[in-house]
Design a protein around this motif. Sequence first.
Motif, mmCIF file in Angstrom:
data_model
loop_
_atom_site.group_PDB
_atom_site.id
_atom_site.type_symbol
_atom_site.label_atom_id
_atom_site.label_comp_id
_atom_site.label_asym_id
_atom_site.label_seq_id
_atom_site.Cartn_x
_atom_site.Cartn_y
_atom_site.Cartn_z
ATOM 1 N N LYS A 165 5.349 -2.801 -1.311
ATOM 2 C CA LYS A 165 5.612 -3.324 0.029
ATOM 3 C C LYS A 165 6.802 -2.626 0.700
ATOM 4 O O LYS A 165 6.783 -2.340 1.894
ATOM 5 C CB LYS A 165 5.859 -4.837 -0.048
ATOM 6 N N ASP A 166 7.824 -2.334 -0.091
ATOM 7 C CA ASP A 166 9.013 -1.695 0.500
ATOM 8 C C ASP A 166 8.757 -0.260 0.946
ATOM 9 O O ASP A 166 9.550 0.310 1.701
ATOM 10 C CB ASP A 166 10.178 -1.721 -0.499
ATOM 11 N N VAL A 167 7.679 0.321 0.472
ATOM 12 C CA VAL A 167 7.357 1.690 0.894
ATOM 13 C C VAL A 167 7.010 1.710 2.389
ATOM 14 O O VAL A 167 7.091 2.746 3.037
ATOM 15 C CB VAL A 167 6.210 2.274 0.041
ATOM 16 N N PHE A 221 -6.238 -6.231 -7.105
ATOM 17 C CA PHE A 221 -5.308 -5.175 -6.666
ATOM 18 C C PHE A 221 -3.972 -5.743 -6.164
ATOM 19 O O PHE A 221 -3.243 -5.076 -5.440
ATOM 20 C CB PHE A 221 -5.961 -4.326 -5.568
ATOM 21 N N GLU A 222 -3.694 -6.977 -6.570
ATOM 22 C CA GLU A 222 -2.491 -7.630 -6.039
ATOM 23 C C GLU A 222 -1.201 -6.889 -6.402
ATOM 24 O O GLU A 222 -0.186 -7.040 -5.747
ATOM 25 C CB GLU A 222 -2.417 -9.075 -6.519
ATOM 26 N N SER A 239 -8.083 0.157 3.028
ATOM 27 C CA SER A 239 -7.701 -0.464 4.302
ATOM 28 C C SER A 239 -6.649 -1.548 4.086
ATOM 29 O O SER A 239 -5.733 -1.713 4.896
ATOM 30 C CB SER A 239 -8.928 -1.003 5.043
ATOM 31 N N ASP A 240 -6.733 -2.264 2.954
ATOM 32 C CA ASP A 240 -5.728 -3.297 2.665
ATOM 33 C C ASP A 240 -4.349 -2.672 2.409
ATOM 34 O O ASP A 240 -3.324 -3.192 2.862
ATOM 35 C CB ASP A 240 -6.148 -4.128 1.445
ATOM 36 N N VAL A 241 -4.339 -1.581 1.668
ATOM 37 C CA VAL A 241 -3.056 -0.919 1.368
ATOM 38 C C VAL A 241 -2.463 -0.328 2.650
ATOM 39 O O VAL A 241 -1.255 -0.442 2.914
ATOM 40 C CB VAL A 241 -3.235 0.173 0.285
ATOM 41 N N LEU A 242 -3.337 0.275 3.463
ATOM 42 C CA LEU A 242 -2.860 0.815 4.752
ATOM 43 C C LEU A 242 -2.249 -0.290 5.607
ATOM 44 O O LEU A 242 -1.181 -0.109 6.211
ATOM 45 C CB LEU A 242 -4.019 1.468 5.502
ATOM 46 N N ALA A 243 -2.936 -1.425 5.649
ATOM 47 C CA ALA A 243 -2.434 -2.556 6.448
ATOM 48 C C ALA A 243 -1.074 -3.017 5.930
ATOM 49 O O ALA A 243 -0.157 -3.303 6.703
ATOM 50 C CB ALA A 243 -3.438 -3.698 6.418
ATOM 51 N N MET A 244 -0.936 -3.065 4.592
ATOM 52 C CA MET A 244 0.339 -3.481 4.012
ATOM 53 C C MET A 244 1.444 -2.485 4.383
ATOM 54 O O MET A 244 2.569 -2.883 4.725
ATOM 55 C CB MET A 244 0.208 -3.559 2.485
ATOM 56 N N LEU A 245 1.120 -1.198 4.342
ATOM 57 C CA LEU A 245 2.131 -0.183 4.649
ATOM 58 C C LEU A 245 2.523 -0.197 6.132
ATOM 59 O O LEU A 245 3.537 0.363 6.517
ATOM 60 C CB LEU A 245 1.619 1.208 4.249
ATOM 61 N N LYS A 246 1.675 -0.848 6.933
ATOM 62 C CA LYS A 246 2.026 -1.005 8.351
ATOM 63 C C LYS A 246 2.668 -2.361 8.610
ATOM 64 O O LYS A 246 2.798 -2.790 9.752
ATOM 65 C CB LYS A 246 0.778 -0.820 9.216
ATOM 66 N N ASP A 285 -17.782 -0.305 -3.619
ATOM 67 C CA ASP A 285 -17.418 -0.611 -2.233
ATOM 68 C C ASP A 285 -16.020 -1.224 -2.118
ATOM 69 O O ASP A 285 -15.419 -1.220 -1.039
ATOM 70 C CB ASP A 285 -18.437 -1.589 -1.625
ATOM 71 N N ASP A 286 -15.506 -1.743 -3.235
ATOM 72 C CA ASP A 286 -14.161 -2.337 -3.183
ATOM 73 C C ASP A 286 -13.087 -1.290 -2.860
ATOM 74 O O ASP A 286 -12.004 -1.631 -2.381
ATOM 75 C CB ASP A 286 -13.817 -3.000 -4.533
#
Lengths: 413, 143
Positions: free
Chosen positions: B112-114, B105-106, B89-96, B82-83
């Motif tokens: 981040k610059d992507v 997954f830190e 969703s965390d990566v998507l949020a970061m990319l936004k 489930d992780d």
Amino acid sequence: MMAQAKPRTAAFDPPRKDFPILERRVHGRPLVYLDSAASAQKPLAVLEAMEAFATGEYANVHRGVHFLSGAATQAYEAARERVAAFLNARSAEEIVFTKGGTEAINLVSYSYLSQRIAAGDEIVLTVMEHHSNIVPWHFLRERQGAVLKWVDVAADGSLDAEAVDASIGPRTKLVAVTHMSNVLGTITPLKAIVAAAHAKGVPVLADGCQGAVHEVVDVQDLDVDFYAVTGHKLYGPTGIGALYAKRAHLMAMRPFNGGGEMIQEVTRDLVTYADPPARFEAGTPPIIEAVGLTAALDYLSSFDREAVKAHEADLLAYAREALREFNWLHVIGDAPGKGAILSFECEGMHAHDVATILDLEGVAVRAGHHCAQPLMERFGVASTTRASFALYNTREDVDTLIRGLAKARKILG
Amino acid sequence: MSDLPYSKDILRLAAESVGAGRLTPPCETGSEFNPACGDRSIVDLRIENGRIAAVAHETKACVLAQASASILGSALPGRRVDDLAKLKSDVLAMLKGGSPPQGPFERYAHFKDVAQHPGRHTCVLLPIEAALKAASQAREPRS
């Protein structure tokens, strides 16, 4: 590093001031736009024509009795005349407006070929077609059992008309071939292909989305049956393209979309259709875009097209020469007489990574499979980086590209 | 002005390519294709009791996708299936423009610059999507 300067081969002064967007900066650097094969920038003449029309003459076309409708109809039909003249069609009645080149080819697939093809019949096409000139024929393979016969290109990307001829058999119903590859820049021997196909009674469709930009097209001289173009690559607006088709073919084709403008009469029990080209232009057409397309073709035709071609060839040769210093870079497509499109792969560097680094240098190129996956497969690559040149580009643009590639190599190599 | 999304960390992750290869069955497999460029990532997961016991990937793709797959190769073993959804969703949020993922997954913070390159977001997500497809196979009854 700069490319070794050779004398310019053409006395052509790139009209950069006509393109306001070229003055902007991207990521803090001057924009170097080398993605015109995907979509060309628009000159002021096009933008101003569309604005003037939208603010002073706009209304829906056809069937209106008021002043503006008449003026708009006149402008819209003048655009048809302009496209006909640009392609040297016999008459404007052979020009159908579409929303682009893709729709033009789909129109032929649905309205012409689907009525004439049975399971086991063949469509001949080359491995360097854009997906727009592949997928409509796949539809006929999926739905009606048509067979796609693929013609390979040589290692340098050139296409042999005799290879096309050899693929045309008794069950071939259409040859679908690009006039100019959007990846390799290869100019195909279209006239010879048409002659060979016609000798066997087979019609030919040409995807002219690149060819019409860089070549002077004469559909009568080519004797091609169908020729598809799109406006936005011709320095015109998006949302409009055109299909040239011989009148006899158009008359024999069934409608594609149903709706307004394309009918003769509609009753509860019956519908009859307008004559072409109206038969294939259901709904309100791209009116403002048609005015923009007229301006774009006027603009392009205001230059000595051969001089433009020589200028673009000079840029290509200049870039090609400079790239020879990069032994880690491999150009794909070196056909004699090719147009100003340069595709390449870089050892150990993905095309998207290269393009991202170039972007940060202000250089806009395209990376990916360029909607030509069978061609990528042919050359054993997943993707390439593509620089494409237009009349507004300069040798300085090429120099910036070369510097950017050297930087990409330093970072990623 | 945008920052170059090719930090030394990203390049090192891509070069290390942790988890590169394929697992021997039985395992679950997911494949994700990027239609824009033809890149593909295939992820194998061995799932035991709702946890990822082993991971391997075959990622024929750009540096960003390879680096992303490499993080999965090192960080996924031992994580709950489930992780993966939360990671996406965390990566998507970061990319936004949001905060990077935390915990195991830190290292996605290196991407981040992507965020400033919207056309490259799918590259980072490619192996994650493949892993999610593999995980979804685990929920399907075996035929």
